[in-house]
Design an enzyme around this catalytic site. Structure first.
Site, PDB file in Angstrom:
ATOM      1  N   GLY A 131      48.433  52.473  31.907  1.00 35.05           N
ATOM      2  CA  GLY A 131      48.018  51.128  31.546  1.00 35.05           C
ATOM      3  C   GLY A 131      46.854  50.608  32.363  1.00 35.05           C
TER       4      GLY A 131
ATOM      5  N   GLY B 218      45.325  52.940  35.367  1.00 33.91           N
ATOM      6  CA  GLY B 218      46.095  54.141  35.674  1.00 33.91           C
ATOM      7  C   GLY B 218      46.330  54.961  34.422  1.00 33.91           C
TER       8      GLY B 218
ATOM      9  N   ASP C 287      57.321  58.083  44.529  1.00 33.19           N
ATOM     10  CA  ASP C 287      55.894  58.158  44.875  1.00 33.19           C
ATOM     11  C   ASP C 287      55.590  57.269  46.074  1.00 33.19           C
ATOM     12  OD1 ASP C 287      53.307  59.134  44.607  1.00 33.19           O
ATOM     13  OD2 ASP C 287      52.694  57.535  43.233  1.00 33.19           O
TER      14      ASP C 287
ATOM     15  N   VAL D  85      45.486  47.147  34.448  1.00 29.64           N
ATOM     16  CA  VAL D  85      45.953  45.928  35.103  1.00 29.64           C
ATOM     17  C   VAL D  85      44.829  44.897  35.118  1.00 29.64           C
ATOM     18  CG1 VAL D  85      46.906  44.921  37.207  1.00 29.64           C
ATOM     19  CG2 VAL D  85      47.553  47.253  36.543  1.00 29.64           C
TER      20      VAL D  85
END
Length: 298
Positions: free
Chosen positions: A76, A73, A196, A78
């Site tokens: 960061g 993203g 969101d 994952v």
């Protein structure tokens, strides 16, 4: 003999923690950490623990074997990782280099982890650890969820997937929505706004667990709006330019974004904005369509 008995007790204690830690389910009490005081290593007490592969070792003897990249993203990356102490698989989010080392970016990443960790609820993704890698990158670990997103289910139903149609009748969809509402209500009781909410951020696990994910844009409802929002969304966020030429990002996803947040880029959103997004999510579940098809919300 006394030493052997003590080692057996320690081994039983460690097994209890490890077994419970691996059973990550909303109806099983979660275990977040396993360790010892005074800097002693778990491996000093129990034989047979081995660490192989690419390993991230952090404070207090905790270490993670990092496997494949799962997602990426704006803030960061994952990874799937193995906690070598508790022996469970976790998702490790590491602050990416492209996010820079600006103080505001670091604080935002830490706030994301701390807010999510604060929200201990059966329908909210649990956070286990927050720390720094030897390379001085911020990271936090959370439950590794195996399952599908609510978006996957909606699209499958829309395209006539017979298996999904049998598995997800309207009654089950409404039950999923109710659990999402429970998660949001709990967050609001703690003063936290998600900002969101959308089907993409709802995961349904292999055993039916419902988890509200991605609290990266979450904030406390009492927080004052920042001068410049620096979050970067992957899903085409709405962006306005201020009179000073500074980009003020109205963070969120088109179609699930409350109108007041579009009209006023300084308004960060509150509980009512989340409720609007819940309504938009329910609309998508009932009609199998997004609430607004066009990206241009005008």
């Amino acid at each position: 003999k006394e030493g052997d008995s003590q080692r057996e007790d320690v081994a039983m204690f460690v097994d209890e923690a490890r077994i419970t830690a691996q059973l990550e389910h909303p109806n099983i009490v979660p275990v977040h950490d396993l360790g010892v005081t005074e800097g002693t290593q778990i491996t000093d007490l129990v034989e047979g623990t081995s660490v192989a592969g690419a390993v991230v070792v952090v404070g207090s003897g905790r270490c993670y074997e990092v496997a494949n990249r799962v997602a990426e993203g704006g803030m960061g990356i994952v990874y799937e990782a193995s906690d070598q102490v508790s022996r469970r698989t976790v998702a490790m989010k590491v602050m990416s280099g492209k996010s820079g080392r600006a103080k505001n970016d670091l604080l935002k990443f830490i706030e994301e982890a701390r807010i999510t960790a604060l929200l201990e609820h059966p329908n909210i993704i649990p956070v286990h650890d927050l720390g720094v890698t030897p390379e001085q990158s911020l990271f936090y670990t959370m439950k590794y969820v195996r399952g599908v997103t609510l978006t996957d289910i909606i699209l499958g139903l829309r395209h006539g997937d017979e298996a999904l149609i049998d598995q997800y009748p309207l009654s089950r969809l409404l039950n999923i929505f109710q659990k999402v509402c429970d998660a949001v209500a709990f967050a609001h009781s703690k003063g936290v706004v998600h900002r969101d909410l959308k089907p993409d951020n709802v995961m349904i696990g292999d055993f039916g667990e419902v988890l509200l994910m991605d609290w990266g844009l979450a904030r406390f409802a009492t927080d004052a709006p920042p001068a410049v929002e620096q979050e970067k969304m992957d899903n085409d966020p709405v962006v306005e330019e201020s009179l000073d030429g500074l980009a003020r990002r109205v963070v969120g996803t088109p179609g699930f974004l409350a109108p007041e947040r579009i009209q006023n880029s300084l308004f960060p959103g509150d509980e009512r904005s989340d409720i609007y997004a819940l309504g938009a999510t329910l609309y998508s579940m009932l009609t199998l369509r997004p609430p607004i098809a066009e990206k241009d919300l005008k």
